[in-house]
Each structure stands twice: as structure tokens, then as C-alpha cells.
Design a protein around this motif. Structure first.
Motif, short mmCIF file in Angstrom:
data_model
loop_
_atom_site.label_atom_id
_atom_site.label_comp_id
_atom_site.label_asym_id
_atom_site.label_seq_id
_atom_site.Cartn_x
_atom_site.Cartn_y
_atom_site.Cartn_z
N GLN A 299 0.82 -1.21 0.00
CA GLN A 299 0.00 0.00 0.00
C GLN A 299 0.85 1.27 0.00
O GLN A 299 0.50 2.26 -0.64
CB GLN A 299 -0.91 0.00 1.24
CG GLN A 299 -2.01 -1.04 1.22
CD GLN A 299 -3.16 -0.67 0.28
OE1 GLN A 299 -3.17 0.40 -0.33
NE2 GLN A 299 -4.12 -1.56 0.15
N ALA A 300 1.98 1.24 0.70
CA ALA A 300 2.79 2.45 0.87
C ALA A 300 3.48 2.89 -0.41
O ALA A 300 3.73 4.09 -0.61
CB ALA A 300 3.83 2.23 1.96
N ARG A 301 3.83 1.96 -1.29
CA ARG A 301 4.55 2.32 -2.53
C ARG A 301 3.75 3.31 -3.38
O ARG A 301 4.34 4.19 -4.00
CB ARG A 301 4.82 1.06 -3.35
CG ARG A 301 5.89 0.15 -2.78
CD ARG A 301 6.28 -0.93 -3.78
NE ARG A 301 7.06 -1.97 -3.14
CZ ARG A 301 6.56 -3.13 -2.75
NH1 ARG A 301 5.26 -3.41 -2.95
NH2 ARG A 301 7.33 -4.03 -2.16
N THR A 302 2.45 3.13 -3.42
CA THR A 302 1.62 3.97 -4.29
C THR A 302 0.92 5.10 -3.54
O THR A 302 0.10 5.80 -4.12
CB THR A 302 0.55 3.10 -4.99
OG1 THR A 302 -0.24 2.43 -4.00
CG2 THR A 302 1.22 2.04 -5.89
N ARG A 303 1.25 5.26 -2.26
CA ARG A 303 0.59 6.29 -1.45
C ARG A 303 1.64 7.09 -0.68
O ARG A 303 1.70 7.03 0.54
CB ARG A 303 -0.42 5.67 -0.49
CG ARG A 303 -1.51 4.86 -1.22
CD ARG A 303 -2.36 4.10 -0.23
NE ARG A 303 -3.23 3.16 -0.88
CZ ARG A 303 -4.49 3.37 -1.23
NH1 ARG A 303 -5.04 4.54 -0.97
NH2 ARG A 303 -5.21 2.45 -1.81
N PRO A 304 2.47 7.85 -1.41
CA PRO A 304 3.55 8.60 -0.75
C PRO A 304 3.05 9.67 0.22
O PRO A 304 3.82 10.14 1.06
CB PRO A 304 4.31 9.21 -1.92
CG PRO A 304 3.32 9.26 -3.05
CD PRO A 304 2.46 8.06 -2.88
N HIS A 305 1.76 10.04 0.11
CA HIS A 305 1.22 11.07 1.00
C HIS A 305 0.86 10.52 2.37
O HIS A 305 0.58 11.29 3.29
CB HIS A 305 -0.01 11.71 0.36
CG HIS A 305 -1.18 10.78 0.23
ND1 HIS A 305 -1.16 9.71 -0.64
CD2 HIS A 305 -2.39 10.74 0.86
CE1 HIS A 305 -2.32 9.06 -0.55
NE2 HIS A 305 -3.07 9.67 0.36
N ILE A 306 0.85 9.18 2.51
CA ILE A 306 0.50 8.58 3.81
C ILE A 306 1.77 8.03 4.44
O ILE A 306 2.29 6.99 4.03
CB ILE A 306 -0.53 7.44 3.65
CG1 ILE A 306 -1.79 7.94 2.93
CG2 ILE A 306 -0.90 6.89 5.02
CD1 ILE A 306 -2.84 6.87 2.71
N ARG A 307 2.25 8.73 5.44
CA ARG A 307 3.47 8.29 6.12
C ARG A 307 3.27 8.23 7.65
O ARG A 307 4.19 8.43 8.42
CB ARG A 307 4.65 9.19 5.74
CG ARG A 307 5.19 8.91 4.33
CD ARG A 307 5.64 7.47 4.21
NE ARG A 307 6.08 7.09 2.87
CZ ARG A 307 5.33 6.44 1.99
NH1 ARG A 307 4.07 6.14 2.29
NH2 ARG A 307 5.84 6.09 0.83
N THR A 308 2.01 7.96 8.02
CA THR A 308 1.67 7.70 9.42
C THR A 308 0.96 6.36 9.47
O THR A 308 0.09 6.08 8.63
CB THR A 308 0.77 8.79 10.01
OG1 THR A 308 1.47 10.03 10.01
CG2 THR A 308 0.35 8.46 11.43
N LEU A 309 1.34 5.53 10.43
CA LEU A 309 0.75 4.20 10.57
C LEU A 309 0.29 4.01 12.00
O LEU A 309 1.00 4.37 12.95
CB LEU A 309 1.78 3.12 10.21
CG LEU A 309 1.31 1.67 10.35
CD1 LEU A 309 0.39 1.29 9.18
CD2 LEU A 309 2.50 0.71 10.39
N HIS A 310 -0.90 3.43 12.16
CA HIS A 310 -1.39 3.08 13.50
C HIS A 310 -1.53 1.57 13.56
O HIS A 310 -2.20 0.95 12.72
CB HIS A 310 -2.73 3.74 13.78
CG HIS A 310 -3.26 3.44 15.15
ND1 HIS A 310 -2.68 3.93 16.29
CD2 HIS A 310 -4.32 2.66 15.57
CE1 HIS A 310 -3.34 3.50 17.35
NE2 HIS A 310 -4.33 2.73 16.94
#
Length: 412
Positions: A299-310
Motif C-alpha cells: 500500500q505504501a509504494r503507491t501512497r507517498p502522501h500517507i506516512r503515518t501508521l497506526h
């Protein structure tokens, strides 16, 4: 002659210190985990009063009381209750709800349903007053279990009958049914049910809003004061699950409830689940940390705007190694070199929060699992375990009541 007692303070001081060191943590644990007794007592009274008002005005209506799952985890009981409430509404009957069995307080400890799920207690009646509106002489006992593929329709056919008071004596939404394709025809109407009738208690929503503000997590659902950062939610199911997964692999079991929906099979991280292969079942049920990291990377490879994980997890005093696994995941996910090797264009995770960071106050511990579910529901992306009832509850809420996208879900 007067006796003299001599106190050996050199020996007594360390013993007193040891006693204090033991008592203080015990007091803290008791204080932290003590249930909201007065809240529960008030809610039981409110449920009783609301039910009495309803039955006074609804003598001409039809009622149904189901044999309900007792004593399992919250999400197992919740999925049972929501399906029963949905079935009652589908057949124009008033749902007779029962208290939750809350195992953390004891095998038979009850808590008011409205303290957790408000939706199924609205326009319905508590079983505490069922005998008043439906005396035993007017009750018809039925059994509804049928072949999985015909279970829902058989239940509807019987409950659509003219009998005013029905008690269902068998447990129709058993484990085998919930893992079968017989559940799939219910999904279209259940989506609408969730959109119209699902509702947490106010206490749970208060904690969730506090958690979002404290942890700076921005909800994809919007709302007032919705500040913070967009985030992914990862469900790490560990605790006692390893032994459970061994049994599931030996008996060749697949995913449960809504994780079995055909539309979600493209959300399963390769390789695909093969229930005839015990290794494949274990890989999906109790995945390695490497596989979990692969799911986040997917998921993170294509979503560079999301850099917070819970991270939602079940770490506890009796499962301390879960915390070690959480910290291993955090170390990898925040490592710039590792993220670069994995092809993360936006770099590593800048912040990782976890269940232990949620600001749970005195008397709120019972609601922690519900807060986990709602935080995962509000995340931009959800990564979960198709064998877990918590994961499937999150999936149902995301795709059902919120109209979420399948692409935003990955199942390990």
C-alpha cells in the motif's frame, strides 16, 4: 519486669520497600482496569425504562429473541448481534436484545449492550422485559438451522409468519455458516443495514475522538475538528492466535465472515490462500513479520502522501512478546534504507502509533477493542487478517456503512 521489643530496621526496611513495590503496581492495575460500574448500572436502568415504554406502545407488534453467542470476544458477539438485529428488521419484528457477556470481568459477567453498540438497542426491547410483553403461554419456540446456502431465506420465511412472539432455540449464525458462501447473499442488504443502523455508544466515540486528536490521526470520514495526518491502520493479531491458527491449518479452514466475499479476494496479498495446504493457512492466519511488512509496502509504494501508521494489536501482560514484535515492525517501517529498498517513493513512515498509545482513562478499559475497530475504520488504508473477527468487522464497516473502496484494504 517489662518486656522490651527490639525492631530490626535494617531487615524491615527492604521488606517494606518490597511490599510497596508490589502493592503500588497492583493498585494501579486495579484502578486502571476497574470497569465503569456506575455507568453500566445507569445504562441497565435506562435500557429497562426505554424497553418498558416501547412494549407499552407496541402490543400489536411481533417480537423475536435469538439464541445468542455467549462469552466469546467482543467482535464475535457483535457480528452475531448485528446479523440478528438485521434479520429482525428484515422480517418486521422487534429485536429482543441481551447483555454482552464480558469475559474480562468473568465467564458470566454481563454488561449492557448499549454501553457498546447503541444501534441494536434503538426501537428494540431488552430481554429483561420480554416476559411482560410475551408471556410463556404466547411464545412459539422454533429451530431455524438449515443448509448454509438456504439459511437466511429459511430464517426469513419462518420469522415472516404470524406468530407474535418467537424464541429461536438454535444458534443459526454458527462458525461454519459464517465461513461459508451462504453468508454472501446477505451482504447487499447488510451494507444498507450498517449504513442506517450501526452506531457506537457515545462513550466509545468520545474516546475515539480524543485518540485522534492526541495521536494526530486524520479520519477519512471527515467531521468537525478533523485535523492531523492521513494514516494507515495495521491489525497485528497475535496473543493466543498462534495455537488457534494451528487448529485452523489442521482442519483446513478459510477466512471468516466478510473476508470471504468474492470482491475481497483481489485484496489478499499473494500468494492466494489455499485451504488444502496447511502451510498456506498458517501463512495467512499467523503471518511472519516479513509478510506483514510486505503488506504495508504493497500500500505504501503507491501512497507517498500517507506516512503515518497506526498498529492495532493485542499486547497485554499475559502476551508481552507482542510488544517486541510491534517494536520490530516500527524499527523497519521507520528505516529510510529499508523503505528505499522496498521502493517507497515518499520515504519511510514518519510516525507509527499503536494501541498502547491510545489515551484510555480510568474506567474506559472495556472499550479499548471498540476504539481499535473505529480507528481502523477511519484510516485511509486498512491492512488486516482475514481469520480475525476484528478485521472482518472493520471491513464490514468500511465497505458497508461508509461506502469504502476494496483497493484500500489488504488482507495478509
Amino acid at each position: 519486669m517489662t518486656a522490651t521489643i527490639t525492631v530490626n530496621w535494617r531487615l524491615l526496611r527492604p521488606l517494606l520497600c518490597l511490599l510497596v513495590c508490589i502493592c503500588l503496581p497492583l493498585y494501579y492495575i486495579r484502578w486502571t482496569f476497574r470497569p465503569p460500574v456506575q455507568v453500566y448500572s445507569n445504562l441497565f436502568m435506562t435500557e429497562l425504562e426505554e424497553s418498558k415504554k416501547l412494549i407499552h406502545n407496541e402490543r400489536s407488534h411481533k417480537f423475536v429473541k435469538f439464541r445468542q453467542l455467549q462469552g466469546a470476544g467482543f467482535n464475535n458477539q457483535a457480528q452475531d448481534i448485528l446479523l440478528f438485529h438485521h434479520l429482525a428488521l428484515q422480517t418486521s419484528r422487534i429485536y429482543v436484545y441481551q447483555p454482552l457477556i464480558w469475559r474480562p470481568r468473568g465467564e458470566k459477567a454481563t454488561v449492557p449492550l448499549s454501553a457498546f453498540l447503541r444501534g441494536p438497542t434503538l426501537g428494540t426491547t431488552s430481554d429483561a422485559v420480554f416476559n411482560e410483553v410475551c408471556p410463556e403461554s404466547e411464545v412459539v419456540h422454533v429451530e431455524l438451522v438449515a443448509d448454509h446456502m438456504f439459511q437466511w431465506e429459511r430464517a426469513k420465511d419462518i420469522l415472516n409468519g404470524q406468530d407474535r412472539c418467537i424464541v429461536v432455540d438454535d444458534w443459526i449464525f454458527n462458525w461454519n455458516f459464517l465461513a461459508s458462501p451462504g453468508l454472501h447473499p446477505i451482504w447487499p442488504s447488510f451494507q444498507k443495514y450498517l449504513a442506517n443502523h450501526f452506531r457506537w455508544s457515545d462513550d466509545i466515540l468520545t474516546i475515539v475522538d480524543r485518540a485522534q486528536a492526541t495521536l494526530h490521526l486524520k479520519s477519512r470520514l471527515g467531521g468537525a475538528d478533523n485535523e492531523g495526518e492521513p494514516y494507515m491502520a495495521l491489525h497485528l493479531r497475535r496473543g493466543d492466535f498462534e495455537d488457534h491458527c494451528k487448529i485452523l491449518s489442521e482442519t483446513q479452514q478459510g477466512f471468516t465472515t466478510w473476508a470471504t466475499l468474492p470482491v475481497l479476494q483481489k485484496s489478499v496479498l499473494p500468494s492466494a490462500l489455499d485451504t488444502s495446504n496447511a502451510t498456506s493457512v498458517t501463512e495467512h492466519c499467523y503471518p511472519s513479520l516479513y509478510r506483514i511488512l510486505d503488506a504495508v509496502s504493497h500500500q505504501a509504494r503507491t501512497r507517498p502522501h500517507i506516512r503515518t501508521l497506526h498498529i492495532l494489536h493485542d499486547g497485554a501482560w499475559d502476551h508481552p512478546t507482542v510488544y517486541l514484535q510491534v517494536y520490530k515492525l516500527i524499527a523497519a517501517l521507520t528505516n529510510a534504507d529499508w523503505a528505499k529498498r522496498e521502493g517507497w517513493v515518499g520515504g519511510p513512515m514518519l510516525r507509527v502509533t499503536q494501541s498502547a498509545d491510545v489515551p484510555i482513562e480510568h474506567g474506559e478499559r472495556d472499550w479499548a477493542v471498540c476504539v481499535d475497530v473505529e480507528l481502523a475504520r477511519r484510516a485511509e488504508v486498512f491492512i488486516g487478517n482475514g481469520y480475525s473477527s476484528l478485521t472482518t468487522q472493520v471491513i464490514a464497516l468500511r465497505l458497508g456503512s461508509d461506502g469504502g473502496k476494496v483497493e484500500d484494504v489488504t488482507l495478509v
